[in-house]
Design an enzyme around this catalytic site. Structure first.
Site, PDB file in Angstrom:
ATOM      1  N   SER A  23       0.825  -1.220   0.000  1.00 42.43           N
ATOM      2  CA  SER A  23       0.000   0.000   0.000  1.00 42.43           C
ATOM      3  C   SER A  23       0.852   1.260   0.000  1.00 42.43           C
ATOM      4  CB  SER A  23      -0.930  -0.003   1.222  1.00 42.43           C
ATOM      5  OG  SER A  23      -0.195  -0.189   2.411  1.00 42.43           O
ATOM      6  N   ASN A 110      -2.040  -2.292  13.312  1.00 39.99           N
ATOM      7  CA  ASN A 110      -3.491  -2.057  13.292  1.00 39.99           C
ATOM      8  C   ASN A 110      -3.868  -0.794  14.050  1.00 39.99           C
ATOM      9  OD1 ASN A 110      -3.469  -4.412  11.922  1.00 39.99           O
ATOM     10  ND2 ASN A 110      -4.427  -5.662  13.516  1.00 39.99           N
ATOM     11  N   THR A 155     -39.470  26.923 -10.354  1.00 41.36           N
ATOM     12  CA  THR A 155     -39.778  25.557  -9.929  1.00 41.36           C
ATOM     13  C   THR A 155     -39.996  24.801 -11.225  1.00 41.36           C
ATOM     14  OG1 THR A 155     -42.158  25.950  -9.814  1.00 41.36           O
ATOM     15  CG2 THR A 155     -40.926  26.318  -7.791  1.00 41.36           C
ATOM     16  N   HIS A 156     -39.575  23.547 -11.268  1.00 39.76           N
ATOM     17  CA  HIS A 156     -39.645  22.733 -12.499  1.00 39.76           C
ATOM     18  C   HIS A 156     -38.921  23.422 -13.651  1.00 39.76           C
ATOM     19  CE1 HIS A 156     -42.873  20.615 -10.320  1.00 39.76           C
ATOM     20  NE2 HIS A 156     -43.293  21.827 -10.006  1.00 39.76           N
ATOM     21  N   SER A 277     -13.644  25.282 -28.018  1.00 40.17           N
ATOM     22  CA  SER A 277     -13.859  24.024 -28.724  1.00 40.17           C
ATOM     23  C   SER A 277     -12.765  23.875 -29.779  1.00 40.17           C
ATOM     24  CB  SER A 277     -15.230  24.045 -29.388  1.00 40.17           C
ATOM     25  OG  SER A 277     -15.257  23.172 -30.484  1.00 40.17           O
ATOM     26  N   LYS A 283     -17.507  28.716 -29.587  1.00 42.91           N
ATOM     27  CA  LYS A 283     -17.794  28.123 -28.278  1.00 42.91           C
ATOM     28  C   LYS A 283     -16.970  28.705 -27.133  1.00 42.91           C
ATOM     29  CE  LYS A 283     -20.318  25.033 -27.612  1.00 42.91           C
ATOM     30  NZ  LYS A 283     -20.236  23.637 -27.988  1.00 42.91           N
ATOM     31  N   GLU A 290     -18.796  21.742 -15.369  1.00 39.78           N
ATOM     32  CA  GLU A 290     -19.171  20.393 -15.810  1.00 39.78           C
ATOM     33  C   GLU A 290     -18.310  19.350 -15.112  1.00 39.78           C
ATOM     34  OE1 GLU A 290     -19.238  20.345 -20.112  1.00 39.78           O
ATOM     35  OE2 GLU A 290     -20.561  22.078 -20.122  1.00 39.78           O
ATOM     36  N   GLN A 322      -7.535  -1.851   4.150  1.00 37.52           N
ATOM     37  CA  GLN A 322      -6.490  -1.090   3.460  1.00 37.52           C
ATOM     38  C   GLN A 322      -7.090  -0.290   2.295  1.00 37.52           C
ATOM     39  OE1 GLN A 322      -2.417  -2.632   3.038  1.00 37.52           O
ATOM     40  NE2 GLN A 322      -2.871  -2.842   0.859  1.00 37.52           N
ATOM     41  N   LYS A 325      -8.060   3.910   2.184  1.00 37.98           N
ATOM     42  CA  LYS A 325      -7.258   5.103   1.929  1.00 37.98           C
ATOM     43  C   LYS A 325      -7.457   5.698   0.537  1.00 37.98           C
ATOM     44  CE  LYS A 325      -4.113   2.716   4.132  1.00 37.98           C
ATOM     45  NZ  LYS A 325      -5.070   2.112   5.097  1.00 37.98           N
TER      46      LYS A 325
HETATM   47  N1  ARG Z   1      -1.206  -1.266   5.156  1.00 48.19           N
HETATM   48  C1  ARG Z   1      -2.144  -1.744   6.124  1.00 48.19           C
HETATM   49  C2  ARG Z   1      -3.465  -0.982   5.987  1.00 48.19           C
HETATM   50  O1  ARG Z   1      -3.453   0.040   5.409  1.00 48.19           O
HETATM   51  C3  ARG Z   1      -1.600  -1.532   7.500  1.00 48.19           C
HETATM   52  C4  ARG Z   1      -2.168  -2.439   8.513  1.00 48.19           C
HETATM   53  C5  ARG Z   1      -1.718  -3.825   8.292  1.00 48.19           C
HETATM   54  N2  ARG Z   1      -2.105  -4.699   9.340  1.00 48.19           N
HETATM   55  C6  ARG Z   1      -2.137  -6.042   9.189  1.00 48.19           C
HETATM   56  N3  ARG Z   1      -2.523  -6.718  10.205  1.00 48.19           N
HETATM   57  N4  ARG Z   1      -1.800  -6.594   8.080  1.00 48.19           N
HETATM   58  O2  ARG Z   1      -4.505  -1.418   6.428  1.00 48.19           O
END
Ligand code: ARG
Length: 461
Positions: A23, A110, A155-156, A277, A283, A290, A322, A325
């Site tokens: 990650s 964790n 409205t509408h 454009s 344009k 948009e 994970q 993120k």
């Molecule tokens: N890269 C992991 C995440 O974003 C970190 C936590 C990993 N923990 C584990 N028990 N494998 O969730």
């Protein structure tokens, strides 16, 4: 990069799995937060006597150097590292030796990742709110300039009753103020520290969770270790607040798109905020708006990603998490981009007051006021409504408006009409008669403006 957990395994991890699992390409963004969290953790380990004070100091100094080197670009992240947490810990041990290996005492990735995400979202919310406050100020100053700019309210998408541009803009100000409130609530609710929850069940070391929480400016530790590492409700709350914010920006964008069409011509965007454009020389396209409308779908998608990611997960940590993120970072990045572009685009647009007024003067926008005129003369509203309806139909068939319909026609429809009807249905009368609280008359809008400005000032914007 060698795996810290390699001891348990007799083989290297398959290269594809390694890349799949990693990650660092997206959690590398949290390096400052990761280091800040580790410094707080090491400080606590030192003061609680869990590791020697001298080692805690070495760790802290080492982490500060890594931070400086990452900031300056002297140290590059290893793309093969499993994640930012592993990368920084390995780099620390490379630099300071055995002391580095003590950092992860009484901690798990964790609780570490649950911390880092909270820290970065907290920072991002502050930034988003600053951008939002700037936009609110732009809107208020536009509203101040346009308390007399009459336009049709719809409205509408049919012309309905007269409002002013100030009134219309203020509607968005209140929506965005609620968005700001949601962002601030989200930040408050997520401001609890998961450190010390360990992998899921706390630790046997005599840690001090209050100390790490206060070193990192949290309100308090998360009260339950399982909850601390398992939930991502704070990501979802933020994605929800951002989705609503985007929905508001998107509706406003849709109106801008309409308003700068040749059919409306209510506004003209500055050349710096429009595009051309490749084939049609005439344009001038409102691409910014948009894109905001388009990106709103994307942010709603991020919210859906997060909700679906979490809904089936048993406690406690699962690797599915994970995936939080990329979704929440994307929602943040898109919302920031939109706020940054929308604000100067609005500040520089030109308003075509005459076109707005002309649109309000046609389309029977004063029909309700015509009926109200008869009510004031003693007729029940339903009768007045019906008579006005027949007059509108007559105008349409004769190519007239209520302003140009002759008095004889009025009188033929109802004896109660006299020549003061023209004054009663004049646009300014219709607008400035709407004095009810929250209504569009200049007086009511001035009160609204003052209230909005007071709320914005309280935000420190
Ligand atoms: N890269 C992991 C995440 O974003 C970190 C936590 C990993 N923990 C584990 N028990 N494998 O969730």
């Amino acid at each position: 990069m060698a795996k810290m957990w390699a001891g348990r395994f007799s083989k290297e991890v398959d290269e594809t799995v390694n890349a799949f699992n990693s990650s660092i390409s997206f959690d590398g963004r949290m390096y400052q937060q990761d280091i800040r969290g580790s410094i707080a953790h090491a400080t606590m380990l030192g003061t609680c006597g869990i590791i020697p004070k001298a080692d805690a100091e070495k760790i802290i100094n080492g982490l500060k150097e890594i931070l400086a080197d990452l900031d300056s670009g002297a140290l590059l992240m290893d793309p093969t590292a499993e994640d930012i947490h592993m990368f920084i810990e390995a780099e620390l041990t490379k630099r300071i030796g055995d002391a580095g290996k003590r950092l992860h005492t009484a901690r798990s990735r964790n609780d570490q990742v649950a911390l880092d995400v909270r820290l970065i979202l907290r920072d991002e919310i502050t930034e988003i709110r600053k951008l939002l406050h700037a936009l609110l100020n732009t809107l208020v100053s536009l509203a101040e300039q346009h308390t007399e700019t009459i336009m049709p309210g719809y409205t509408h998408l049919q012309r309905a009753q007269p409002v002013t541009l100030a009134h219309h803009i203020l509607a968005y100000v209140w929506m965005l103020l609620r968005d700001d409130g949601r962002l601030s609530d989200t930040a408050k609710r997520m401001n609890y520290c998961p450190l010390g929850a360990g992998a899921l069940a706390g630790t046997t070391y005599p840690i001090d969770r209050k100390q790490t929480a206060s070193l990192l400016d949290f309100t308090a530790p998360v009260p339950n270790s399982l909850d601390a590492v398992s939930d991502r409700d704070f990501c979802i709350e933020l994605a929800n607040a951002l989705s609503l914010l985007m929905v508001h920006l998107s509706r406003f964008s849709e109106e801008i798109i309409l308003w700068c069409s040749w059919e409306f011509k209510f506004i003209e965007l500055d050349d710096a905020y429009a595009t051309g454009s490749s084939i049609m020389p005439q344009k001038k396209n409102p691409d910014v708006t948009e894109l905001i409308r388009g990106k709103t779908g994307r942010v709603i998608g991020d919210l859906t990603t997060l909700l679906s990611m979490l809904k089936g997960l048993p406690l406690a940590y699962n690797k599915d998490m994970q995936e939080d993120k990329e979704a929440i970072f994307d929602a943040i990045d898109q919302a920031k981009l939109c706020l940054k572009t929308f604000d100067p685009m609005l500040a520089t647009m030109r308003v075509n007051k005459d076109r707005m007024r002309a649109a309000a003067a046609q389309g029977f926008i004063n029909a309700t006021d015509c009926a109200d005129y008869l009510v004031k003369k003693g007729l029940p509203f339903r009768d007045a409504y019906k008579i006005t309806g027949t007059l509108v139909a007559q105008c349409i068939s004769e190519g007239l408006t209520l302003e140009t319909l002759p008095l004889e026609s009025y009188k033929a429809a109802c004896e109660q009409f006299s020549d003061d009807v023209y004054e009663a249905i004049a646009l300014e009368t219709c607008l400035n008669g709407r004095i009810s609280e929250g209504g569009p008359s200049a007086a009511a809008v001035r009160e609204q403006l003052a209230a909005a400005k007071a709320q914005i000032a309280e935000l420190g914007a």
